[in-house]
Design a protein around this motif. Structure first.
Motif, mmCIF file in Angstrom:
data_model
loop_
_atom_site.group_PDB
_atom_site.id
_atom_site.type_symbol
_atom_site.label_atom_id
_atom_site.label_comp_id
_atom_site.label_asym_id
_atom_site.label_seq_id
_atom_site.Cartn_x
_atom_site.Cartn_y
_atom_site.Cartn_z
ATOM 1 N N ALA A 26 18.726 -2.183 17.019
ATOM 2 C CA ALA A 26 19.077 -0.795 17.298
ATOM 3 C C ALA A 26 19.080 0.006 16.004
ATOM 4 N N GLN A 27 17.958 0.060 15.341
ATOM 5 C CA GLN A 27 17.902 0.761 14.073
ATOM 6 C C GLN A 27 16.773 1.775 14.072
ATOM 7 N N CYS A 28 17.051 2.913 13.460
ATOM 8 C CA CYS A 28 15.991 3.896 13.249
ATOM 9 C C CYS A 28 15.153 3.441 12.053
ATOM 10 N N SER A 29 14.097 4.143 11.749
ATOM 11 C CA SER A 29 13.211 3.713 10.662
ATOM 12 C C SER A 29 13.912 3.755 9.309
ATOM 13 N N LEU A 30 14.773 4.730 9.096
ATOM 14 C CA LEU A 30 15.500 4.815 7.834
ATOM 15 C C LEU A 30 16.479 3.659 7.690
ATOM 16 N N CYS A 31 17.191 3.337 8.752
ATOM 17 C CA CYS A 31 18.139 2.213 8.718
ATOM 18 C C CYS A 31 17.408 0.886 8.538
ATOM 19 N N LYS A 65 14.588 0.386 6.896
ATOM 20 C CA LYS A 65 14.173 0.292 5.496
ATOM 21 C C LYS A 65 15.366 -0.059 4.601
ATOM 22 N N THR A 66 16.500 0.550 4.847
ATOM 23 C CA THR A 66 17.705 0.249 4.076
ATOM 24 C C THR A 66 18.140 -1.183 4.303
ATOM 25 N N ALA A 67 18.091 -1.646 5.539
ATOM 26 C CA ALA A 67 18.506 -3.006 5.864
ATOM 27 C C ALA A 67 17.593 -4.037 5.208
ATOM 28 N N GLN A 68 16.306 -3.725 5.100
ATOM 29 C CA GLN A 68 15.376 -4.649 4.456
ATOM 30 C C GLN A 68 15.703 -4.801 2.974
ATOM 31 N N GLN A 69 16.189 -3.750 2.351
ATOM 32 C CA GLN A 69 16.534 -3.804 0.941
ATOM 33 C C GLN A 69 17.850 -4.534 0.702
ATOM 34 N N LEU A 70 18.743 -4.534 1.687
ATOM 35 C CA LEU A 70 20.057 -5.149 1.523
ATOM 36 C C LEU A 70 20.016 -6.673 1.623
ATOM 37 N N GLY A 71 19.141 -7.198 2.414
ATOM 38 C CA GLY A 71 19.105 -8.634 2.654
ATOM 39 C C GLY A 71 19.511 -8.924 4.088
ATOM 40 N N GLU A 72 19.479 -10.199 4.467
ATOM 41 C CA GLU A 72 19.700 -10.557 5.871
ATOM 42 C C GLU A 72 21.157 -10.417 6.315
ATOM 43 N N GLY A 73 22.111 -10.856 5.519
ATOM 44 C CA GLY A 73 23.529 -10.785 5.904
ATOM 45 C C GLY A 73 24.012 -9.359 6.113
ATOM 46 N N PRO A 74 23.865 -8.488 5.102
ATOM 47 C CA PRO A 74 24.289 -7.097 5.295
ATOM 48 C C PRO A 74 23.484 -6.361 6.373
ATOM 49 N N LYS A 123 22.440 -7.639 9.187
ATOM 50 C CA LYS A 123 23.068 -7.971 10.475
ATOM 51 C C LYS A 123 24.348 -7.172 10.665
ATOM 52 N N GLY A 124 25.111 -7.002 9.596
ATOM 53 C CA GLY A 124 26.327 -6.195 9.673
ATOM 54 C C GLY A 124 26.035 -4.740 9.991
ATOM 55 N N LEU A 125 24.982 -4.205 9.361
ATOM 56 C CA LEU A 125 24.579 -2.833 9.632
ATOM 57 C C LEU A 125 24.160 -2.666 11.087
ATOM 58 N N ASN A 126 23.404 -3.625 11.586
ATOM 59 C CA ASN A 126 22.947 -3.574 12.983
ATOM 60 C C ASN A 126 24.138 -3.664 13.937
ATOM 61 N N SER A 127 25.089 -4.538 13.651
ATOM 62 C CA SER A 127 26.283 -4.651 14.498
ATOM 63 C C SER A 127 27.104 -3.365 14.467
ATOM 64 N N GLY A 128 27.184 -2.736 13.299
ATOM 65 C CA GLY A 128 27.910 -1.470 13.187
ATOM 66 C C GLY A 128 27.272 -0.368 14.005
ATOM 67 N N ILE A 129 25.946 -0.318 14.000
ATOM 68 C CA ILE A 129 25.229 0.683 14.801
ATOM 69 C C ILE A 129 25.512 0.473 16.281
ATOM 70 N N LEU A 130 25.481 -0.784 16.714
ATOM 71 C CA LEU A 130 25.759 -1.076 18.125
ATOM 72 C C LEU A 130 27.212 -0.766 18.476
ATOM 73 N N TYR A 131 28.135 -1.038 17.560
ATOM 74 C CA TYR A 131 29.548 -0.745 17.789
ATOM 75 C C TYR A 131 29.758 0.763 17.960
ATOM 76 N N LEU A 132 29.132 1.558 17.093
ATOM 77 C CA LEU A 132 29.272 3.007 17.195
ATOM 78 C C LEU A 132 28.598 3.568 18.447
ATOM 79 N N ALA A 133 27.571 2.906 18.942
ATOM 80 C CA ALA A 133 26.908 3.362 20.160
ATOM 81 C C ALA A 133 27.722 3.015 21.401
ATOM 82 N N GLY A 134 28.642 2.070 21.291
ATOM 83 C CA GLY A 134 29.416 1.627 22.441
ATOM 84 C C GLY A 134 30.353 2.687 22.997
ATOM 85 N N ALA A 135 31.003 3.466 22.131
ATOM 86 C CA ALA A 135 31.969 4.465 22.600
ATOM 87 C C ALA A 135 31.319 5.532 23.486
#
Length: 74
Positions: free
Chosen positions: A22-27, A29-38, A40-52
């Motif tokens: 659940a990531q836009c193109s900007l997210c 690209k940022t996630a690719q630069q952070l590495g795999e662990g962060p 996944k955290g970014l992706n989970s955060g996006i899904l958490y914010l979409a839940g409300a």
């Protein structure tokens, strides 16, 4: 009513799945630069914010369905 409950459960499980991309193109690209662990955290955060907003929409839809069903039976 059972179909509606089943649909709600499926939607919640879909939102809570951490494998959903659940990531836009900007997210992305940022996630690719952070590495795999962060990433996944970014992706989970996006899904958490979409839940409300999704839960609010589901709540309003259920309230509308119940009120519409009650008025049509009269």
């Amino acid at each position: 009513m059972k179909k509606l409950a089943g649909l709600l459960i499926m939607m919640v499980l879909l939102v809570m799945s951490s494998r959903v991309m659940a990531q836009c193109s900007l997210c992305t690209k940022t996630a690719q630069q952070l590495g795999e662990g962060p990433a996944k955290g970014l992706n989970s955060g996006i899904l958490y914010l979409a839940g409300a907003p999704l839960l609010i929409i589901i709540f309003l839809a259920v309230r509308w369905y119940r009120s519409n069903r009650q008025t049509s039976e009269l």
